[in-house]
Design a protein around this motif. Structure first.
Motif, mmCIF file in Angstrom:
data_model
loop_
_atom_site.group_PDB
_atom_site.id
_atom_site.type_symbol
_atom_site.label_atom_id
_atom_site.label_comp_id
_atom_site.label_asym_id
_atom_site.label_seq_id
_atom_site.Cartn_x
_atom_site.Cartn_y
_atom_site.Cartn_z
ATOM 1 N N TYR A 84 15.142 0.479 -8.161
ATOM 2 C CA TYR A 84 14.662 1.484 -7.211
ATOM 3 C C TYR A 84 15.897 2.118 -6.587
ATOM 4 C CZ TYR A 84 12.506 3.355 -2.920
ATOM 5 O OH TYR A 84 12.090 4.171 -1.901
ATOM 6 N N GLY A 85 16.026 3.439 -6.684
ATOM 7 C CA GLY A 85 17.201 4.096 -6.106
ATOM 8 C C GLY A 85 18.473 3.472 -6.660
ATOM 9 N N LEU B 72 3.585 0.628 -13.269
ATOM 10 C CA LEU B 72 4.734 1.463 -12.908
ATOM 11 C C LEU B 72 4.475 2.118 -11.560
ATOM 12 C CD1 LEU B 72 5.686 3.382 -16.181
ATOM 13 C CD2 LEU B 72 6.824 1.417 -15.165
ATOM 14 N N PRO B 73 5.301 1.816 -10.541
ATOM 15 C CA PRO B 73 5.122 2.493 -9.252
ATOM 16 C C PRO B 73 5.323 4.001 -9.404
ATOM 17 C CG PRO B 73 6.658 0.642 -9.074
ATOM 18 C CD PRO B 73 6.421 0.887 -10.531
ATOM 19 N N VAL B 74 4.453 4.760 -8.767
ATOM 20 C CA VAL B 74 4.508 6.227 -8.846
ATOM 21 C C VAL B 74 5.315 6.751 -7.667
ATOM 22 C CG1 VAL B 74 3.127 8.344 -8.809
ATOM 23 C CG2 VAL B 74 2.280 6.314 -10.031
ATOM 24 N N ASN B 75 6.302 7.595 -7.961
ATOM 25 C CA ASN B 75 7.112 8.197 -6.899
ATOM 26 C C ASN B 75 6.258 9.097 -6.013
ATOM 27 O OD1 ASN B 75 9.939 7.339 -7.227
ATOM 28 N ND2 ASN B 75 9.738 8.257 -9.262
ATOM 29 N N VAL B 76 6.599 9.120 -4.741
ATOM 30 C CA VAL B 76 5.947 10.012 -3.788
ATOM 31 C C VAL B 76 6.956 11.086 -3.397
ATOM 32 C CG1 VAL B 76 4.382 8.237 -2.922
ATOM 33 C CG2 VAL B 76 6.598 8.533 -1.822
ATOM 34 N N GLY C 82 0.797 -1.224 0.000
ATOM 35 C CA GLY C 82 0.000 0.000 0.000
ATOM 36 C C GLY C 82 0.829 1.275 0.000
ATOM 37 N N LEU C 83 2.131 1.155 -0.231
ATOM 38 C CA LEU C 83 3.015 2.328 -0.163
ATOM 39 C C LEU C 83 2.957 3.191 -1.419
ATOM 40 C CD1 LEU C 83 6.179 0.621 1.382
ATOM 41 C CD2 LEU C 83 4.603 2.184 2.536
ATOM 42 N N TYR C 84 2.602 2.578 -2.547
ATOM 43 C CA TYR C 84 2.668 3.292 -3.823
ATOM 44 C C TYR C 84 1.405 3.083 -4.630
ATOM 45 C CZ TYR C 84 7.585 3.648 -2.685
ATOM 46 O OH TYR C 84 8.753 3.930 -2.041
ATOM 47 N N GLU C 85 1.084 4.099 -5.419
ATOM 48 C CA GLU C 85 0.083 3.944 -6.463
ATOM 49 C C GLU C 85 0.823 3.514 -7.729
ATOM 50 O OE1 GLU C 85 -2.274 7.442 -6.916
ATOM 51 O OE2 GLU C 85 -2.850 7.469 -4.788
ATOM 52 N N PHE C 86 0.054 3.024 -8.692
ATOM 53 C CA PHE C 86 0.662 2.521 -9.917
ATOM 54 C C PHE C 86 0.014 3.148 -11.137
ATOM 55 C CE2 PHE C 86 1.483 -0.575 -6.711
ATOM 56 C CZ PHE C 86 2.713 -1.109 -7.018
ATOM 57 N N GLU C 87 0.858 3.484 -12.122
ATOM 58 C CA GLU C 87 0.379 3.844 -13.448
ATOM 59 C C GLU C 87 0.251 2.547 -14.240
ATOM 60 O OE1 GLU C 87 3.269 6.369 -15.250
ATOM 61 O OE2 GLU C 87 2.796 8.098 -13.979
ATOM 62 N N PRO C 88 -0.453 2.585 -15.380
ATOM 63 C CA PRO C 88 -0.481 1.388 -16.226
ATOM 64 C C PRO C 88 0.940 0.934 -16.560
ATOM 65 C CG PRO C 88 -2.056 3.008 -17.021
ATOM 66 C CD PRO C 88 -1.256 3.684 -15.945
ATOM 67 N N GLY C 89 1.113 -0.356 -16.706
ATOM 68 C CA GLY C 89 2.437 -0.901 -17.007
ATOM 69 C C GLY C 89 2.926 -0.500 -18.393
ATOM 70 N N LEU C 90 4.232 -0.686 -18.597
ATOM 71 C CA LEU C 90 4.813 -0.383 -19.906
ATOM 72 C C LEU C 90 4.262 -1.345 -20.958
ATOM 73 C CD1 LEU C 90 8.575 0.173 -18.946
ATOM 74 C CD2 LEU C 90 6.877 1.927 -19.496
ATOM 75 N N SER D 12 15.428 11.758 -5.127
ATOM 76 C CA SER D 12 14.138 12.447 -5.041
ATOM 77 C C SER D 12 13.052 11.635 -5.744
ATOM 78 C CB SER D 12 14.233 13.846 -5.635
ATOM 79 O OG SER D 12 14.557 13.777 -7.000
ATOM 80 N N LYS D 13 13.441 10.858 -6.737
ATOM 81 C CA LYS D 13 12.502 9.978 -7.455
ATOM 82 C C LYS D 13 13.161 8.606 -7.580
ATOM 83 C CE LYS D 13 10.321 13.681 -10.066
ATOM 84 N NZ LYS D 13 10.037 14.213 -11.402
ATOM 85 N N PRO D 14 13.067 7.784 -6.523
ATOM 86 C CA PRO D 14 13.787 6.506 -6.553
ATOM 87 C C PRO D 14 13.309 5.532 -7.619
ATOM 88 C CG PRO D 14 12.441 6.687 -4.566
ATOM 89 C CD PRO D 14 12.382 8.010 -5.252
ATOM 90 N N TRP D 15 12.009 5.553 -7.969
ATOM 91 C CA TRP D 15 11.536 4.674 -9.045
ATOM 92 C C TRP D 15 11.908 5.293 -10.379
ATOM 93 C CZ3 TRP D 15 10.292 0.010 -7.702
ATOM 94 C CH2 TRP D 15 9.695 -0.247 -6.467
ATOM 95 N N PRO D 16 12.654 4.611 -11.230
ATOM 96 C CA PRO D 16 12.918 5.169 -12.557
ATOM 97 C C PRO D 16 11.593 5.422 -13.273
ATOM 98 C CG PRO D 16 14.271 3.216 -12.172
ATOM 99 C CD PRO D 16 13.278 3.282 -11.050
ATOM 100 N N GLU D 17 11.469 6.582 -13.867
ATOM 101 C CA GLU D 17 10.241 6.921 -14.583
ATOM 102 C C GLU D 17 10.460 6.615 -16.063
ATOM 103 O OE1 GLU D 17 9.461 10.938 -13.165
ATOM 104 O OE2 GLU D 17 8.489 10.119 -11.372
ATOM 105 N N TRP D 18 10.375 5.312 -16.359
ATOM 106 C CA TRP D 18 10.727 4.811 -17.690
ATOM 107 C C TRP D 18 9.892 5.460 -18.793
ATOM 108 C CZ3 TRP D 18 15.148 2.454 -17.897
ATOM 109 C CH2 TRP D 18 15.598 1.712 -16.792
ATOM 110 N N ARG D 19 8.673 5.824 -18.497
ATOM 111 C CA ARG D 19 7.784 6.371 -19.523
ATOM 112 C C ARG D 19 8.036 7.862 -19.739
ATOM 113 N NH1 ARG D 19 2.786 4.429 -17.841
ATOM 114 N NH2 ARG D 19 2.926 2.779 -19.411
ATOM 115 N N SER D 20 8.341 8.604 -18.676
ATOM 116 C CA SER D 20 8.320 10.062 -18.782
ATOM 117 C C SER D 20 9.638 10.753 -18.435
ATOM 118 C CB SER D 20 7.225 10.615 -17.860
ATOM 119 O OG SER D 20 7.464 10.206 -16.517
ATOM 120 N N GLU D 21 10.590 10.027 -17.867
ATOM 121 C CA GLU D 21 11.831 10.684 -17.444
ATOM 122 C C GLU D 21 12.648 11.125 -18.653
ATOM 123 O OE1 GLU D 21 15.594 9.699 -14.476
ATOM 124 O OE2 GLU D 21 13.658 8.794 -14.073
#
Length: 200
Positions: free
Chosen positions: A137-138, A57-61, A21-29, A70-79
């Motif tokens: 992650y990180g 895709l886990p959403v960074n908090v 329950g720590l993260y929300e998720f975007e649709p997967g790649l 600051s954003k440990p989850w790589p944002e593969w779609r938008s980074e």
């Protein structure tokens, strides 16, 4: 061809993370997004890592104070591609930092050049051939490689490399579950990836 076991492991890792329950998720790649990322950055995800990212895709908090990333989850779609390249280069750059600043030298490279600039150039040349690691992650990484799965997750900080999970599923438990930090008797990860396993 993606292996069934790799797909199962990645989906189970995603389920484990979602249960916290720590993260929300975007649709997967999607397949086309995977193809673009792999083409742009010159690697292929391991099967379990790919299945994990396909599940969501886990959403960074917002980061906590003092957090390294600051954003440990790589944002593969938008980074920004440059930001992703920096993350992909992190393990090699960390080794180069220790070659330059902490006299690190890998024995298999032969004798260390006495000149610091030459030593760094030699290390950079040798590191061009080591297997690529991909951020999870990180500064936690998995080896790249289609058709492979079940690798231990490695924590990379220059040449200080430690195990952070037997595999991606175990890693989610150790990093994000209440039991983090606990190590059971018999926990015995075995790194498979050349060069990096020798730094453990």
């Amino acid at each position: 061809m993606i292996s069934e076991e790799g797909t199962r492991l990645g989906a189970e890792a995603a389920r484990r993370l979602a249960q916290t329950g720590l993260y929300e998720f975007e649709p997967g790649l999607t397949d086309s997004e995977f193809a673009r990322i792999e083409r742009e950055h010159g690697f292929e995800f391991a099967d379990d890592h790919r299945a994990f990212l396909a599940a969501g895709l886990p959403v960074n908090v917002p980061p906590e104070e003092g957090q390294t990333w600051s954003k440990p989850w790589p944002e593969w779609r938008s980074e920004d591609p440059a930001g992703l390249r920096e993350r992909l280069n992190w393990p090699v750059e960390g080794v180069l930092f220790d070659v330059e600043n902490n006299r690190f030298w890998y024995e298999a490279w032969g004798e260390r050049p006495s000149d610091a600039v030459a030593a760094l150039a030699t290390a950079r040349l040798r590191l061009a051939d080591v297997p690529m690691l991909v951020p999870v992650y990180g500064h936690r990484y998995l080896p790249a490689g289609r058709g492979s799965f079940g690798h231990p997750v490695l924590s990379m900080w220059q040449t200080d490399v430690i195990y952070y999970g037997l595999d991606l599923v175990d890693y989610m438990h150790r990093e994000f579950d209440e039991a983090r930090g606990d190590v059971e008797e018999g926990w015995n990860p075995r790194a498979t990836v050349p060069f990096w396993r020798d730094l453990l």
